[in-house]
Design an enzyme around this catalytic site. Structure first.
Site, PDB file in Angstrom:
ATOM      1  N   TYR A 282     -11.115  -8.901   3.970  1.00 40.39           N
ATOM      2  CA  TYR A 282      -9.776  -8.391   3.657  1.00 40.39           C
ATOM      3  C   TYR A 282      -8.770  -9.047   4.595  1.00 40.39           C
ATOM      4  CZ  TYR A 282      -6.168  -4.894   2.511  1.00 40.39           C
ATOM      5  OH  TYR A 282      -5.017  -4.263   2.096  1.00 40.39           O
TER       6      TYR A 282
ATOM      7  N   ASP B 130       5.329  -2.095   4.076  1.00 40.17           N
ATOM      8  CA  ASP B 130       5.971  -3.306   3.573  1.00 40.17           C
ATOM      9  C   ASP B 130       7.248  -2.894   2.855  1.00 40.17           C
ATOM     10  OD1 ASP B 130       3.862  -5.179   4.300  1.00 40.17           O
ATOM     11  OD2 ASP B 130       2.680  -4.185   2.740  1.00 40.17           O
TER      12      ASP B 130
ATOM     13  N   SER C 149       0.812  -1.212   0.000  1.00 40.93           N
ATOM     14  CA  SER C 149       0.000   0.000   0.000  1.00 40.93           C
ATOM     15  C   SER C 149       0.849   1.267   0.000  1.00 40.93           C
ATOM     16  CB  SER C 149      -0.945   0.008   1.199  1.00 40.93           C
ATOM     17  OG  SER C 149      -0.215  -0.029   2.411  1.00 40.93           O
TER      18      SER C 149
ATOM     19  N   ASP D 178       0.865  -0.450   8.018  1.00 43.91           N
ATOM     20  CA  ASP D 178       2.303  -0.651   8.172  1.00 43.91           C
ATOM     21  C   ASP D 178       2.976  -0.391   6.824  1.00 43.91           C
ATOM     22  OD1 ASP D 178       1.751  -2.881   6.599  1.00 43.91           O
ATOM     23  OD2 ASP D 178       1.799  -4.269   8.275  1.00 43.91           O
TER      24      ASP D 178
ATOM     25  N   LYS E  24     -11.108  -1.358  -1.046  1.00 47.71           N
ATOM     26  CA  LYS E  24     -10.519  -1.893   0.184  1.00 47.71           C
ATOM     27  C   LYS E  24     -11.410  -1.597   1.383  1.00 47.71           C
ATOM     28  CE  LYS E  24      -6.034  -1.591   0.792  1.00 47.71           C
ATOM     29  NZ  LYS E  24      -4.642  -1.066   0.847  1.00 47.71           N
TER      30      LYS E  24
ATOM     31  N   ASP F 277       7.123  -4.035   8.178  1.00 53.03           N
ATOM     32  CA  ASP F 277       7.261  -5.445   7.808  1.00 53.03           C
ATOM     33  C   ASP F 277       8.439  -5.536   6.844  1.00 53.03           C
ATOM     34  OD1 ASP F 277       5.106  -6.066   9.328  1.00 53.03           O
ATOM     35  OD2 ASP F 277       3.751  -6.544   7.669  1.00 53.03           O
TER      36      ASP F 277
END
Length: 277
Positions: free
Chosen positions: A225, A102, A89, A100, A216, A154
């Protein structure tokens, strides 16, 4: 599938551009999305950028330390650096205040997955900015999760089979980047590649992003989701949104597609679901 095989890719439903009324309604949709707190503030975005810079610096120093410990002289060690990339995202530009980040480190061959999950994990433990540190080396896509200065991270690792990253002759969008890679590394690299490919194919990025935010929101409010629970995750919804947005109504704004595109989104994908199963 039958239609695609025999007739190829169909044309969009319409190439029309939005009217003034559509533009006004488009603003209403954005206000609706804002009411659900789906937009990150400029101050928060700058903090996220700062945090990513700090993590990148931390890994750069780590690679030098490990390289010197492996017997490489300091001057050469400074050339053997890793690069930090984002995906998900954040890279797609639809990050929310609760999302978070990624991200993935691309590293040369001397930084193995074992070193990453042991020695780099210890380095993170020693950083006062790191909270809730957790290593998950045995998962389908091995990951280190932590909070850095209030930002959820992450973190993945992809080790390329080169002494330095400068020796790699392929860009990330080149399929040859997968040459001599194991399955885990391929899965890690795919996150960056898919996000970049989606953005490169989208005719209007802001329209796509707002549409994706809408989809979303719909999925999350209905409990659909979640990769962990067997539903579609963020990148899957992004791929579906891209397919409809790009090929059905490429030039229209969110307000116009609210009654047309959203309807076709579900008709098309439920049709193919039942057709396949």
């Amino acid at each position: 599938l039958h239609v695609y095989v025999h007739y190829g890719v169909s044309d969009p439903i319409t190439f029309n551009y939005p009217t003034q009324e559509d533009l006004k309604k488009g603003n209403d949709v954005i206000e609706l999305l804002k009411s659900y707190n789906l937009f990150e503030t400029e101050i928060a975005l700058k903090k996220r950028e700062k945090v990513l810079g700090m993590i990148n610096k931390l890994f750069y120093e780590f690679v030098i330390e490990i390289s010197i410990a492996q017997g490489i002289n300091e001057e050469e060690a400074k050339e053997i650096h890793g690069n930090l990339y984002t995906f998900g995202s954040y890279r797609l530009g639809v990050i929310t205040p609760n999302s978070d980040i990624d991200c993935i480190f691309l590293s040369p061959k001397n930084i193995t997955r074992e070193i990453f999950f042991n020695e780099f994990f210890l380095k993170l433990q020693q950083d006062k900015n790191v909270k809730k540190l957790q290593a998950l080396p045995e998962t389908y896509t091995p990951i280190i999760k932590f909070i850095y200065d209030g930002v959820d991270i992450d973190l993945l690792l992809a080790t390329l089979p080169y002494r330095t990253l400068k020796d790699c002759p392929y860009s990330l969008d080149n399929d040859y980047i997968f040459k001599n890679q194991d399955d885990i590394t391929v899965r890690c690299l795919n996150g960056i590649r898919v996000a970049d490919l989606i953005l490169s194919l989208v005719p209007n990025k802001e329209q796509f992003r707002n549409t994706l935010r809408f989809i979303k929101l719909w999925a999350k409010r209905r409990g659909l989701y979640s990769n962990i629970l067997g539903f579609l995750g963020g990148i899957s919804w992004a791929l579906l949104t891209h397919t409809c947005h790009n090929h059905l109504y490429p030039n229209l704004l969110d307000a116009k597609i609210r009654k047309n595109y959203i309807l076709f989104f579900f008709i098309i994908f439920f049709f193919f679901f039942f057709k396949l199963y």
